[in-house]
Design a protein around this motif. Structure first.
Motif, mmCIF file in Angstrom:
data_model
loop_
_atom_site.group_PDB
_atom_site.id
_atom_site.type_symbol
_atom_site.label_atom_id
_atom_site.label_comp_id
_atom_site.label_asym_id
_atom_site.label_seq_id
_atom_site.Cartn_x
_atom_site.Cartn_y
_atom_site.Cartn_z
ATOM 1 N N UNK A 20 9.340 45.868 41.017
ATOM 2 C CA UNK A 20 10.286 45.641 39.921
ATOM 3 C C UNK A 20 10.314 44.182 39.515
ATOM 4 N N UNK A 21 11.408 43.763 38.876
ATOM 5 C CA UNK A 21 11.510 42.386 38.383
ATOM 6 C C UNK A 21 11.285 41.390 39.520
ATOM 7 N N UNK A 22 10.421 40.402 39.263
ATOM 8 C CA UNK A 22 10.102 39.407 40.280
ATOM 9 C C UNK A 22 11.169 38.315 40.301
ATOM 10 N N UNK A 23 11.981 38.328 41.329
ATOM 11 C CA UNK A 23 13.053 37.336 41.423
ATOM 12 C C UNK A 23 12.461 35.932 41.566
ATOM 13 N N UNK A 24 11.338 35.818 42.282
ATOM 14 C CA UNK A 24 10.696 34.510 42.453
ATOM 15 C C UNK A 24 10.285 33.940 41.099
ATOM 16 N N UNK A 25 9.682 34.781 40.259
ATOM 17 C CA UNK A 25 9.259 34.298 38.939
ATOM 18 C C UNK A 25 10.473 33.964 38.073
ATOM 19 N N UNK A 26 11.519 34.747 38.208
ATOM 20 C CA UNK A 26 12.751 34.458 37.474
ATOM 21 C C UNK A 26 13.321 33.110 37.870
ATOM 22 N N UNK A 47 18.326 44.598 34.716
ATOM 23 C CA UNK A 47 17.310 45.322 35.493
ATOM 24 C C UNK A 47 17.545 46.829 35.453
ATOM 25 N N UNK A 48 16.445 47.567 35.686
ATOM 26 C CA UNK A 48 16.493 49.021 35.802
ATOM 27 C C UNK A 48 15.951 49.370 37.188
ATOM 28 N N UNK A 49 16.748 49.125 38.234
ATOM 29 C CA UNK A 49 16.209 49.196 39.590
ATOM 30 C C UNK A 49 15.826 50.602 40.049
#
Lengths: 476, 476
Positions: B236-242, B254-256
């Motif tokens: 899913x969404x990359x928290x590191x990239x965020x 997000x759509x977890x």
């Protein structure tokens, strides 16, 4: 019920084959609970699927499914060579979030029914509403719905309703429009918001009636528009004063059939004067026609839009007063040249209104039941208005005057300039009488004093009792 | 029928006493027509009410009423000493606006039914929908409605529905919330718009999934928010990239449960990582949970909000996928500390959703019929998904891969980077297959190629036929 040991932990998993919960879910649920309760620690090794399936005497595929579920949830992880383990990251936040036993308190106290009292606004008569007919119609539509409803995607609303509205407007308001130019809205706020986004830009100036409808002023203001209060005289909004204050305004918002809150009807000469200004200034006239079907003497006046002004008049109507506020449905008729801008806005922002009421309402109007309802309610409301007027009849000593426009669902009781209608509203509320202060409908500092009384939702005897109550307070 | 002369004009007024139209209206209507047709000129003198009543043999009061009607409409005016005359201002605009005979063209052609074809999105199964039960329920509610519905004025929606939603969320999504924190919305767009206005300010930065749901991106952008595309990986969404791109963002969308459009489920570790960031950055996590009830293997995953994160998670749900898009109803669960801000926004802007479906839906959920419906549809949709997967099974020569997350109502067919999914979408449309190009769900320039296939609304044989059709086009 088996209660075998789960791997090296002392915890147990119980399988109940008689339970309706599938076995793989029973397994996954119980392992999850063991992890959440801390009895299975992070990184703890789980038995292999083969071992656990033998322990529990279930098919191995069942355990595989349970593990896959836990894997996808992140509770466990599988590494080549090291088997299946509880996930290492299980911070306190998760471990200390207990599942409450009773998570939903019923907040009924918040909504405990306070029976509405005269002269609360926004109500219609509920005793004489055709509940039976309406309920049957709605039920019939949805028991056997057209698949066209599912596949419906016209942002302007259900076409048969738009056709029924166009026909109604022709018959009752003298407006000759095409269903293609009718937009079903989720009520007046939605309609004003849509107008604001489709044809106004931040910084545009808009004439607003002073006094006038505060909701309209607020919605336009929120869109970044500068609202210009233009005084209302005995013929409605003063075009001359509007020309003085903002000759180059982009739009004028008016309630010509029955000015809110004064009840004044804009005569033909003033209407034409307004349209002349709009043509000169290349401005738009927004005609808010909220209850004009309820005119107790003579016929409803033709709409301003009917005066050949379809190129620059946007007409706004609502079913809230003439039928029921529960539908939260209204409509706009927009100049044909503007429909594409309205469509873009409708698609890009907000939600088109629910389809739940639209097919039934279309049938209700097309069958003629709507016209019958309006005529019937017109008689009932005329009697209520007469009873209220009679009960409030000013005597020799009374200081107020009554607006006597024979239309609408409210009466305006004007007070002398020395009165304080806001304080009076509070005093009356304590005495069990709900009114709306006229001064609240002014945007500027110069405010007149008065009380707006809504009579639609109340029986004559209740109106009379509240009128006596009101006069008692006023005489003090 | 009398046909007496009207004063000095040669025109005639006919009275038909058998007509249902009241006589004063017959008189007013005919004088109006004489004015509009030009046969009665501006300033022309009208007979006195006494003279006309004698001419027509009607009560004088009847003529007075007709004149008052015309007076209030501005067609005539009365001056002391000079009697009643046609109003002087009747410009061409009015005189030349003919009343059309057939003002409403039925634009049925616009909406002529084009039966939906696979894989159109936004549909649910209509054959297996409990129309009978739902129609009966809706009809029953409205045939005998509670007066509380009329007097209802809670901007957050009908309380019994909010209670039913809270209970459903507890049972299906592991969320422990209070009905007081549930807000009924008019669907997802309304919900995102409300979030945007209640908790975001223009200029705020919001992490959006890349690829992600374009409607959400658009609604937040319209609110003046800067949407930051954050890449989605296998979790899913990359928290590191965020954190790299916008560590101080105000919110993450997000759509977890099932990332749109990739179908990826966010595992527990990533969820916790996201919540950790949100706590550090004092940010809000917006959890869009649009179809998580439809998980075909294992149980639905608990919601992100269930991880003790109720203080900074806003949960958004909808009835459009899990029940019916026609209701246009969704809901938000908001942190208790934010409810007053949401209430203010709800009251100041836009319209709360219609009450038409809310009482019936509350009963439908509370009675358990909703859970039965979901379980039943889950089996049906699982079969449809399996049939489609099977029909599309990639062979040795095929270039695409299939996302195999066992959930949701769409399948993602990934194409090689050399493909042009937009062109392919057009080619497929010509061949009668409706798909959505994956690249359209990217905000940035780097786009992957693929086709999103919605299977919910179609029978297995139709899905199989369209799959063959699709593969035929792809093999060319």
């Amino acid at each position: 019920m088996n209660r075998p040991l789960l791997g090296t932990s002392a915890s147990e998993i119980g399988i109940d084959r008689a339970d309706r919960e599938p076995i793989q879910q029973q397994i996954a649920r119980q392992i999850r609970a063991l992890v959440l309760s801390g009895r299975l620690k992070p990184q703890a090794k789980l038995p292999s699927t083969r071992a656990l399936s033998e322990e529990l005497d279930v098919a191995r595929a069942t355990v595989v499914e349970a593990y896959e579920q836990l894997l996808s949830e992140g509770y466990i992880e599988t590494r080549t060579g090291s088997g299946t383990r509880v996930a290492p990251v299980l911070p306190e936040a998760l471990l200390t979030a207990p599942v409450k036993a009773a998570p939903f308190k019923a907040h009924r106290a918040d909504q405990r029914r306070q029976p509405a009292k005269p002269f609360r606004s926004g109500l219609v008569d509920w005793e004489n509403f055709p509940h039976d007919e309406w309920g049957r119609l709605v039920g019939r539509v949805w028991r056997n719905p057209s698949i066209a409803l599912l596949e419906h995607n016209d942002a302007f609303g259900w076409l048969p309703l738009r056709e029924a509205i166009a026909r109604h407007l022709f018959e009752w308001r003298g407006i000759s429009c095409d269903a293609a130019d009718v937009i079903v809205t989720a009520g007046a706020m939605d309609a004003f918001d849509l107008i604001s986004r489709a044809v106004l830009s931040p910084g545009d100036r808009v004439w607003m009636e002073e006094p006038g409808y505060p909701t309209a002023r607020r919605v336009f203001s929120l869109g970044g528009v500068a609202t210009i209060p233009v005084p209302v005289d005995g013929d409605g909004l003063s075009v001359a004063k509007g020309r003085d204050k903002a000759p180059d305004a982009r739009a004028a918002f008016v309630t010509p059939a029955r000015q809110y809150p004064t009840g004044v009807t804009m005569p033909l000469a003033r209407r034409l004067e307004l349209l002349d200004w709009a043509a000169e200034a290349d401005a738009i006239v927004i005609e808010d026609d909220y209850d004009s079907e309820y005119r107790y003497v003579g016929r409803p006046l033709p709409a301003l839009m009917s005066l050949g002004g379809t190129a620059r008049v946007i007409y706004s109507g609502t079913f809230s007063k003439v039928f029921s506020p529960l539908l939260r449905l209204g409509f706009l008729v927009v100049p044909h040249g503007l429909t594409s801008r309205f469509r873009e806005e409708r698609l890009s922002h907000g939600s088109p209104p629910s389809l739940m009421a639209q097919p039934a309402l279309a049938e209700f109007i097309a069958s003629g039941a709507f016209a019958i309802h309006i005529r019937r309610m017109r008689r009932i409301y005329a009697n209520r208005r007469a009873a209220l007027l009679n009960a409030l009849k000013p005597g020799d000593g009374t200081l107020y005057t009554l607006d006597a426009s024979p239309a609408g669902l409210t009466l305006l009781l004007r007070l002398p300039a020395s009165a304080d209608d806001v304080a009076l509203t509070h005093t009356l509320a304590e005495a069990g009488v709900e009114v709306h202060p006229l001064s609240a409908d002014y945007a500027g500092r110069r405010k007149e004093q008065g009380l707006v009384l809504s009579f639609a939702g109340f029986a004559e005897k209740d109106l009379e009792a509240s009128a006596r109550n009101l006069m008692g307070v006023l005489s003090r």
